[in-house]
Design an enzyme around this catalytic site. Sequence first.
Site, PDB file in Angstrom:
ATOM      1  N   ASP A   1       1.079  -0.877   0.040  1.00  0.00           N
ATOM      2  CA  ASP A   1      -0.001   0.149   0.090  1.00  0.00           C
ATOM      3  C   ASP A   1       1.184   0.737  -0.009  1.00  0.00           C
ATOM      4  O   ASP A   1       2.294   0.491  -0.274  1.00  0.00           O
ATOM      5  CB  ASP A   1      -0.758  -0.553   1.457  1.00  0.00           C
ATOM      6  CG  ASP A   1      -0.260   0.295   1.903  1.00  0.00           C
ATOM      7  OD1 ASP A   1       0.752   0.037   2.458  1.00  0.00           O
ATOM      8  OD2 ASP A   1      -1.278  -0.482   3.601  1.00  0.00           O
TER       9      ASP A   1
ATOM     10  N   GLY B   1       0.805   3.757   2.490  1.00  0.00           N
ATOM     11  CA  GLY B   1       1.453   4.326   3.889  1.00  0.00           C
ATOM     12  C   GLY B   1       0.173   5.173   4.502  1.00  0.00           C
ATOM     13  O   GLY B   1       0.226   5.361   5.074  1.00  0.00           O
ATOM     14  N   GLY B   2      -0.846   5.755   2.947  1.00  0.00           N
ATOM     15  CA  GLY B   2      -2.025   6.827   3.346  1.00  0.00           C
ATOM     16  C   GLY B   2      -2.804   6.441   5.124  1.00  0.00           C
ATOM     17  O   GLY B   2      -3.034   6.749   5.568  1.00  0.00           O
TER      18      GLY B   2
ATOM     19  N   ASP C   1      -7.143  -7.855   0.779  1.00  0.00           N
ATOM     20  CA  ASP C   1      -6.759  -7.935   1.517  1.00  0.00           C
ATOM     21  C   ASP C   1      -6.828  -8.253   2.881  1.00  0.00           C
ATOM     22  O   ASP C   1      -7.771  -6.970   3.130  1.00  0.00           O
ATOM     23  CB  ASP C   1      -5.264  -6.918   1.758  1.00  0.00           C
ATOM     24  CG  ASP C   1      -5.435  -5.660   2.037  1.00  0.00           C
ATOM     25  OD1 ASP C   1      -4.771  -5.463   3.412  1.00  0.00           O
ATOM     26  OD2 ASP C   1      -6.555  -5.072   1.516  1.00  0.00           O
TER      27      ASP C   1
END
Lengths: 376, 376
Positions: A93, A95-96, A269
């Site tokens: 991903d 990181g947001g 996920d």
Amino acid sequence: MSERFVFTVKARDGAARTGAITTPRGVIRTPAFMPVGTGATVKAMFPEDIAATGADIILGNTYHLMLRPGAERIARLGGLHKFMHWEKPILTDSGGYQVMSLAKLRRISEDGVTFQSHLDGATIALTPERAIEVQCLLGADIQMVLDECTPFPATRDEAKASLDLSMRWAERSKAAFAAMSAPGQALFGIVQGSVYPDLREESARALIDIGFPGYAVGGLAVGEGQAAMFDMVEIATAVLPEDRPRYLMGVGTPEDMLGAIARGIDMFDCVMPTRSGRHCQAFTWAGKLNLRNARHAEDPSPLDPESACPAAQYERAYLHHLVKSGETLGAMLLSWANVQFYQELMVRAREAIVRGDFAAFAEDVNRRYQASAEVD
Amino acid sequence: MSERFVFTVKARDGAARTGAITTPRGVIRTPAFMPVGTGATVKAMFPEDIAATGADIILGNTYHLMLRPGAERIARLGGLHKFMHWEKPILTDSGGYQVMSLAKLRRISEDGVTFQSHLDGATIALTPERAIEVQCLLGADIQMVLDECTPFPATRDEAKASLDLSMRWAERSKAAFAAMSAPGQALFGIVQGSVYPDLREESARALIDIGFPGYAVGGLAVGEGQAAMFDMVEIATAVLPEDRPRYLMGVGTPEDMLGAIARGIDMFDCVMPTRSGRHCQAFTWAGKLNLRNARHAEDPSPLDPESACPAAQYERAYLHHLVKSGETLGAMLLSWANVQFYQELMVRAREAIVRGDFAAFAEDVNRRYQASAEVD
């Protein structure tokens, strides 16, 4: 092995589809479930056992890895695959989401987000360009644009402003990815828009204009409820191109995933199988079990006779003893059995789509899960 | 498989010897190290992996198992082997040591010991007869007499009184075992006597008079120091019969075990490899490492290139990351690598005895461990 990122749909059943994503590191059969390897480890599992469950791809968290051990360190050590003994594809991903949920003292500007590390308080800047740089240092096969994960609930104005920022960041992410990525790697855009149908559609169209090899639906499973989530998924998949994989981020329960597959989602996920495994919960073909429950104390039957997972062959009485005693082996066995259940669910979903009876399959699983919910 | 318990010495090198104990559940090569499976699990290890390290036998703790899940429950579920997925031999202690170290409100009488469970405060009585009954319910292949583990330090009078009680309990344990045990199971006596040479000798002779198929040396590694421990071992092994296995309880470090093997000990158990594994410590052929140490942070070399253990092939940098992050996989890998190191140490010790150069082998290992002690 192909040096390109290629998605092929092999069969359809209504909006549901099954196919394969070919990457330089291997083929990802879809619908696909990605176990979450937050800190360069799918918690309490050996890499060989993760692969043996049938997982074709795992997810790594950019936020955690950039803080510890650091993306540059992982790059010096040969990349994330080598570091964590996982040769198959990895999706990271941006990181947001974790910046919003874990970091302290966040400040968002047009440029990006600055935050304090939840580990040591260090001030860190994450821009679209840095998010891509980190993912390239990790060597992720599928990378995600940096977006602002819109808080829930949000007013329409808040959701619109957040969405607009995310779309500008998506464009910058794509430019950075073009400059930094390796052949065969892919960058996915992320549809936002909270629970507002027109914003969801606007977001999907904006991303299509930018153009990505795959699209994610983000900002869901954050409290909006299953019905609203399914509505938003439907709006997105109706607009997103048929020939690109679609990934519903952070979802979910077996019922959530089956409902999303029915609406055209290809990838998932979720921490649920591993987190539940560490909290005495088992996903089985007979439904969900809580192994702490005293009714398992002298039950000699295997955890899940319908599963092919070695961990699911352990007796419920033994698992009950392990979780009651807080023994690590309990978490190891339940995490393993749960991840394998999630993979077996995907295998059966793919087969049902090929057979053309996905709806009946999903209904059967939902019934098993509803029945077990009354017992435990 | 033999239905009898048979010990054969195959080679000698000074007082050191190598051989085999044949039991209905398999052969135990000696010198043998028994990983400790306190609560029906060798902590953080899969049973298959324990077997793959080369362990021929593991140890279970009577005290823990009688409290949770209970000996009668394990018997109803088919015995400890089936319960914990371990088909090879199991040795159980008598519970006496843990009553002294873990239980509250202990009261010792001629009859036995009553104590409060450290789990729920329940008052429980443990007599020599009950200790054997519990071990028979568990189905242990090698059982231990109930003894009073003499506290350290103890005056000579205290040690003598404690020893005398233990010898009376040993006799009662043997009688109970004769009435309750299954064919091929064996009961070991335990030499006590604190650090008093004459008491150690007296204890060994008293046990020989009662007569056991194997003898343990107990009450050591409790703070007396390595020199005193070796002295007490020498006194015991000089008296104990050559044709019976000798087991030094709760020991120990590689150096302690090698010193004890040189003095005629055949069997060991210790929590050290697994406990150390959960605390970032690794036993390797290059000595002991602390994986938390920052010098491992970017070290791409495997944990132990000299080990055949799959877990020892993981890079030190990755293990450092896992233990720094508190990830379960760190404990899983280090426990596995440590247990395998202990087994490999036994393999090499046996080979050295056959070759007749055990002293040189032990000196080499001790040198590696002393060198590493300076670094970490």
